[in-house]
Design a protein around this motif. Structure first.
Motif, mmCIF file in Angstrom:
data_model
loop_
_atom_site.group_PDB
_atom_site.id
_atom_site.type_symbol
_atom_site.label_atom_id
_atom_site.label_comp_id
_atom_site.label_asym_id
_atom_site.label_seq_id
_atom_site.Cartn_x
_atom_site.Cartn_y
_atom_site.Cartn_z
ATOM 1 N N HIS A 120 93.470 27.475 26.253
ATOM 2 C CA HIS A 120 94.682 27.976 26.907
ATOM 3 C C HIS A 120 95.170 29.217 26.170
ATOM 4 N N ASP A 121 96.266 29.793 26.676
ATOM 5 C CA ASP A 121 96.837 31.014 26.092
ATOM 6 C C ASP A 121 95.775 32.108 25.989
ATOM 7 N N VAL A 122 95.072 32.334 27.089
ATOM 8 C CA VAL A 122 93.969 33.285 27.127
ATOM 9 C C VAL A 122 94.493 34.692 27.447
ATOM 10 N N HIS A 123 94.039 35.663 26.671
ATOM 11 C CA HIS A 123 94.400 37.058 26.913
ATOM 12 C C HIS A 123 93.152 37.923 26.787
ATOM 13 N N VAL A 124 92.944 38.800 27.768
ATOM 14 C CA VAL A 124 91.830 39.749 27.733
ATOM 15 C C VAL A 124 92.371 41.116 28.107
ATOM 16 N N TRP A 125 92.067 42.115 27.294
ATOM 17 C CA TRP A 125 92.479 43.470 27.599
ATOM 18 C C TRP A 125 91.463 44.440 26.995
ATOM 19 N N ALA A 126 91.715 45.726 27.114
ATOM 20 C CA ALA A 126 90.782 46.727 26.599
ATOM 21 C C ALA A 126 91.534 47.758 25.776
ATOM 22 N N ILE A 127 90.963 48.133 24.631
ATOM 23 C CA ILE A 127 91.519 49.216 23.826
ATOM 24 C C ILE A 127 91.216 50.548 24.498
ATOM 25 N N SER A 133 87.813 52.080 27.476
ATOM 26 C CA SER A 133 86.732 51.602 28.331
ATOM 27 C C SER A 133 85.563 51.118 27.475
ATOM 28 N N GLY A 134 85.081 49.904 27.768
ATOM 29 C CA GLY A 134 83.951 49.347 27.041
ATOM 30 C C GLY A 134 84.308 48.671 25.737
ATOM 31 N N ALA A 135 85.575 48.663 25.326
ATOM 32 C CA ALA A 135 86.008 48.018 24.081
ATOM 33 C C ALA A 135 86.990 46.906 24.419
ATOM 34 N N HIS A 136 86.466 45.762 24.844
ATOM 35 C CA HIS A 136 87.296 44.650 25.285
ATOM 36 C C HIS A 136 87.738 43.791 24.105
ATOM 37 N N VAL A 137 88.938 43.232 24.235
ATOM 38 C CA VAL A 137 89.523 42.386 23.201
ATOM 39 C C VAL A 137 89.934 41.061 23.839
ATOM 40 N N PHE A 138 89.717 39.959 23.105
ATOM 41 C CA PHE A 138 89.982 38.623 23.653
ATOM 42 C C PHE A 138 90.691 37.784 22.601
ATOM 43 N N SER A 139 91.656 36.984 23.060
ATOM 44 C CA SER A 139 92.279 35.990 22.174
ATOM 45 C C SER A 139 92.568 34.723 22.981
ATOM 46 N N ALA A 140 92.533 33.579 22.314
ATOM 47 C CA ALA A 140 92.788 32.306 23.006
ATOM 48 C C ALA A 140 93.081 31.209 21.989
ATOM 49 N N HIS A 141 93.804 30.199 22.451
ATOM 50 C CA HIS A 141 93.988 28.965 21.689
ATOM 51 C C HIS A 141 92.938 27.968 22.172
ATOM 52 N N VAL A 142 92.214 27.384 21.243
ATOM 53 C CA VAL A 142 91.138 26.459 21.589
ATOM 54 C C VAL A 142 91.448 25.085 20.994
ATOM 55 N N VAL A 143 91.607 24.106 21.867
ATOM 56 C CA VAL A 143 91.825 22.727 21.428
ATOM 57 C C VAL A 143 90.462 22.115 21.139
ATOM 58 N N VAL A 144 90.303 21.621 19.908
ATOM 59 C CA VAL A 144 88.993 21.108 19.494
ATOM 60 C C VAL A 144 89.046 19.590 19.339
ATOM 61 N N GLU A 145 87.898 18.983 19.448
ATOM 62 C CA GLU A 145 87.792 17.531 19.283
ATOM 63 C C GLU A 145 88.015 17.162 17.815
ATOM 64 N N PRO A 146 88.634 16.010 17.548
ATOM 65 C CA PRO A 146 88.951 15.616 16.168
ATOM 66 C C PRO A 146 87.751 15.631 15.237
ATOM 67 N N ALA A 147 86.581 15.268 15.759
ATOM 68 C CA ALA A 147 85.393 15.196 14.907
ATOM 69 C C ALA A 147 85.029 16.554 14.319
ATOM 70 N N VAL A 148 85.310 17.627 15.053
ATOM 71 C CA VAL A 148 84.979 18.968 14.566
ATOM 72 C C VAL A 148 85.799 19.297 13.325
ATOM 73 N N LEU A 149 87.107 19.013 13.379
ATOM 74 C CA LEU A 149 87.972 19.300 12.247
ATOM 75 C C LEU A 149 87.685 18.369 11.067
ATOM 76 N N GLN A 150 87.397 17.133 11.368
ATOM 77 C CA GLN A 150 87.134 16.161 10.310
ATOM 78 C C GLN A 150 85.832 16.438 9.565
ATOM 79 N N SER A 151 84.867 16.985 10.282
ATOM 80 C CA SER A 151 83.553 17.232 9.669
ATOM 81 C C SER A 151 83.431 18.628 9.069
ATOM 82 N N GLY A 152 84.501 19.419 9.169
ATOM 83 C CA GLY A 152 84.446 20.776 8.627
ATOM 84 C C GLY A 152 83.580 21.714 9.456
ATOM 85 N N GLY A 153 83.522 21.472 10.749
ATOM 86 C CA GLY A 153 82.676 22.294 11.614
ATOM 87 C C GLY A 153 83.386 23.454 12.255
ATOM 88 N N SER A 154 84.568 23.816 11.765
ATOM 89 C CA SER A 154 85.338 24.895 12.391
ATOM 90 C C SER A 154 84.602 26.233 12.335
#
Length: 305
Positions: A237-244, A246-267
């Motif tokens: 969620h909270d997805v944003h896409v824009w361009a600096i 032409s051809g230089a795209h920028v992206f940001s987002a919030h990513v909800v991850v499964e608990p196992a990823v954080l617990q196992s240090g897989g970030s």
């Protein structure tokens, strides 16, 4: 790093192309001014004025590419790439001004044609020289016109010159064969009709970048679908896409991850996978992700799409 190197090479190539195009246009401008003085042709003089404005636009475009190549700083964290967009904005406004002046001049001549005699023969030869030179400049700029909004503006400037040369050739031919000197005014109106749509297309692209709209070739829903298919991702969620620029795209987002990823240090591995997904499938130059557990996303005050 490889992308930055490629971008730097492209910028250097664009500067070289612009430098050659500026030399060609400047030379033709001098030829047309001399031709207008010798032949008494208002059409050549008008085309020379058109070419002078285009020369100014090309110089602005060259300066923009030099400024855009400067490295990022603490105050300009994305560097100066957006200078290309401002250069394209100035070019678009110049094109618009040229089109308006051509229309005013053509209508004025049609309503009150001058009495001066035009030497259509020399006028024709000067216009042919201008056409050949403009075609050479177009050949130089065309490869970069599709990848840079600034280079596209420069290309449109020279395209306008080319159309002007064609119009003068046609007008000279008509005057030679029929003596109808108003032909150059009619041709000028046709040129303006072809310039204006291209001018508004360029300005529309500039507005899209400056307003940080989603790039026209980017599908946010498709990006979200790709990210959700990455193992360990529960929601995006909270997805944003824009361009600096032409051809230089920028992206940001919030990513909800499964608990196992954080617990196992897989970030770290997940971030690598997400960045590679955007770079490979969507040609996004710069991406930022906020990884968060589900309970954090649930209490965010202003969640976005």
């Amino acid at each position: 790093m490889g992308h930055d190197h490629a971008h730097g090479q492209a910028s250097a190539t664009n500067r070289t192309r612009l430098s050659f195009a500026i030399g060609i246009v400047a030379l033709v401008l001098l030829v047309e001014v001399a031709g207008a003085w010798l032949t008494g042709s208002l059409a050549l003089l008008a085309d020379a004025g058109h070419m002078f404005s285009d020369l100014a636009g090309l110089i602005i475009a060259l300066i923009s590419t030099v400024v855009a190549a400067r490295p990022a700083t603490d105050r300009q964290t994305f560097g100066y790439q957006r200078a290309e967009v401002f250069g394209a904005l100035i070019n678009g406004l110049i094109l618009l001004g040229v089109a308006v002046s051509v229309v005013i001049g053509a209508v004025s001549r049609l309503l009150g044609p001058g009495e001066g005699h035009v030497q259509a023969g020399p006028m024709l030869w000067v216009a042919v020289i201008g056409l050949v030179a403009n075609l050479a400049a177009l050949f130089l700029l065309r490869p970069a016109a599709g990848s840079s909004i600034n280079m596209r503006g420069a290309y449109l400037e020279v395209l306008g010159d080319t159309l002007g040369s064609v119009a003068v050739i046609v007008a000279a031919g008509v005057i030679l064969t029929t003596g109808f000197e108003q032909a150059d005014s009619i041709a000028s109106l046709l040129i303006a009709a072809m310039i204006v749509p291209r001018c508004f297309t360029l300005l529309r692209d500039v507005v899209r970048v400056l307003s940080e709209s989603v790039p026209v070739d980017t599908d946010v829903a498709e990006i979200r679908r790709h990210l959700l298919e990455t193992p360990g991702v529960a929601a995006v969620h909270d997805v944003h896409v824009w361009a600096i620029t032409s051809g230089a795209h920028v992206f940001s987002a919030h990513v909800v991850v499964e608990p196992a990823v954080l617990q196992s240090g897989g970030s770290g591995a997940l971030l690598d996978a997400l960045s590679e997904c955007l770079s490979t499938h969507f040609d996004v130059e710069h991406s930022t992700f906020q990884l968060e557990p589900a309970e954090h996303a649930d209490h965010e005050d202003f969640p976005h799409r």
